[in-house]
Scaffold this active site. Sequence first.
Site, PDB file in Angstrom:
ATOM      1  N   LYS A   1      26.394  10.424 -19.551  1.00 55.01           N
ATOM      2  CA  LYS A   1      26.345   8.966 -19.573  1.00 55.01           C
ATOM      3  C   LYS A   1      24.986   8.527 -19.018  1.00 55.01           C
ATOM      4  O   LYS A   1      24.495   9.126 -18.052  1.00 55.01           O
ATOM      5  CB  LYS A   1      27.487   8.419 -18.711  1.00 55.01           C
ATOM      6  CG  LYS A   1      27.637   6.900 -18.748  1.00 55.01           C
ATOM      7  CD  LYS A   1      28.842   6.440 -17.921  1.00 55.01           C
ATOM      8  CE  LYS A   1      29.064   4.949 -17.984  1.00 55.01           C
ATOM      9  NZ  LYS A   1      30.246   4.501 -17.209  1.00 55.01           N
TER      10      LYS A   1
ATOM     11  N   SER B   1      33.482   1.389 -19.639  1.00 55.25           N
ATOM     12  CA  SER B   1      32.069   1.373 -19.948  1.00 55.25           C
ATOM     13  C   SER B   1      31.518   2.689 -20.493  1.00 55.25           C
ATOM     14  O   SER B   1      30.437   2.694 -21.078  1.00 55.25           O
ATOM     15  CB  SER B   1      31.295   0.999 -18.694  1.00 55.25           C
ATOM     16  OG  SER B   1      31.420   2.017 -17.705  1.00 55.25           O
TER      17      SER B   1
ATOM     18  N   SER C   1      36.725   2.946 -16.456  1.00 52.13           N
ATOM     19  CA  SER C   1      35.656   3.216 -17.427  1.00 52.13           C
ATOM     20  C   SER C   1      35.607   4.631 -17.995  1.00 52.13           C
ATOM     21  O   SER C   1      34.805   4.901 -18.889  1.00 52.13           O
ATOM     22  CB  SER C   1      34.295   2.887 -16.817  1.00 52.13           C
ATOM     23  OG  SER C   1      34.091   1.501 -16.806  1.00 52.13           O
TER      24      SER C   1
END
Lengths: 481, 96
Positions: free
Chosen positions: A73, A148, A172
């Site tokens: 990420k 997210s 997330s």
Amino acid sequence: MSAAEIGRGLRAGNFTSVEVTKHFLERIDHAGKQLNAFITVTPERAIADAARADARIARGEGGPLTGVPLAHKDIFCTEGVLTSCGSRMLSNFVAPYDATVVERLAAAGMVMLGKTNMDEFAMGSSNETSWYGPVRNPWDGTKVPGGSSGGSAAAVAARLAPVATGTDTGGSIRQPGALTGLTGFKPTYGRVSRYGMVAFASSLDQAGVLAQSAEDAALVLGAMAGHDARDSTSVAVPVPDYAAGLGRSMKGLRIGVIREFFGEGLEEGTGRAVRAALEGFSAMGATIVELSLPNLPLSVPTYYVVAPAECSSNLSRFDGVRFGHRCKDPRDLLDMYKRSRGEGFGAEVKRRIMTGTYVLSAGYYDAYYLKAQKVRSLINADFRRAFSEVDVLMGPTTPTPAFAIGAKVDDPITMYLNDIYTIGANLAGLPAVSVPCGLVEGLPVGLQIIGPHFAEERLLAAAHSWQLVTDWHRKLPPMFA
Amino acid sequence: MTLTRRDVEGIALLARLEISEQELPVYVESLSRIVGFIDQLSTATTEGVEPMAHPLEDQVQTLRDDQVTEVDHRDRYQGNAPLVAAGLYLVPKVIE
């Protein structure tokens, strides 16, 4: 192929890490743009990492993850590589060092393919707040992948990477995991170091993994977890061999079903799939009891005080002085701060900074921030009471399957309510996992399993047992099968 | 509770955020709704409840030996800075 299977194939000499890495780089090249899953792809570094891993394997060194590719990420600092956090603010930021998570997974021999798209500063539940544009759900390109960690989820679901890292502040990892058919694992607060992970809400943020299976999650989590002197909130509790604990029986496991998670707002098909999963656990010998966590319905408003308060403080470091975006031709210092931040942050990030500024401001601190921290204690006490009666808690991960891109962008409250089932675990610092448990009109839904602090092994064993008797986690999005 | 335009301008200044004329009404509306939403917390009975500072109990702040562990990376760090000269970060003039 799962990460574990790739690792076994590498050690058996069936293929090399360079071959596997090239395969994934080609998939990213073909499908990556369509999904917008990656912000940065690092092919040269990946091939170099892979060649080194092949040499280690040839010498009989390394472990189960050596030579296995992964995606990070874009919230994790990666030395010499753009680390944007999905924001214009950091769209020019080349990290000067590696996050501990990045360092540890590299030490385990994993090969970095690139950095995945995400909601700006991890603030979002649909990956639509990214400065780099929305990510598409591989199961249906008109739907969001969740957020997210939406880029990581889309990348693994479409098999552009066998596994990816994520972070979970209010859901997330678990929410995008549920919406894309993956095993999304959020460990206990403090289990994994936050060093080099761009901070959003420091008392809630925790790194974890988006994987194809509980086995993969166990391997990757084991490699990234553990005490780190550079993060004062990381905990000095020994890391068990998670993969070795996967075989535990479900016989006698006491499962608590959270009554509050089955009320109004839960989509029918999702509820049906989750109830069927509970019956599956019962058939494996677990006992099911229904129980109530009466303060849990206040978890979303509690979160939307605590998280914005911490974010407004954490994001004050972005001032246009030492790194990040600076506006053109500032008149004076105040103008530079205001315009650099006004231009560098997107609408949702600004909204949360302002919410946080408001709840911390003179005259409102007691009514909002202090009150929220007290309600957080009540929610924590609810969980503690529940875990004196049961071993794990189960329920849906999300109220609905993936929704359409654009459907909720104009309504922050509706968007925030996506995380209604996931936020509790963050407020109490608990480990939790989402595992695929069905398809509703062709879209995946997830079963959430929450455990007491440091019960990662128990959660992984439960997820693994479920995956031994079902094949939901093996289903691929038709377009990427 | 409803926030006024003035409230939001004040919050934006405290947060050092430039908000354009077009954006302002959008924030007045959405922040008012968020404040209304978090106002639900007032329904909880919290007499005698300690605020929760940390998710884990029994955690103590760890101390380390007072030794230099970091080497100087100034040049590398300043590589990300918008404006530097002679090893210094440059900002608009603050003293006339």
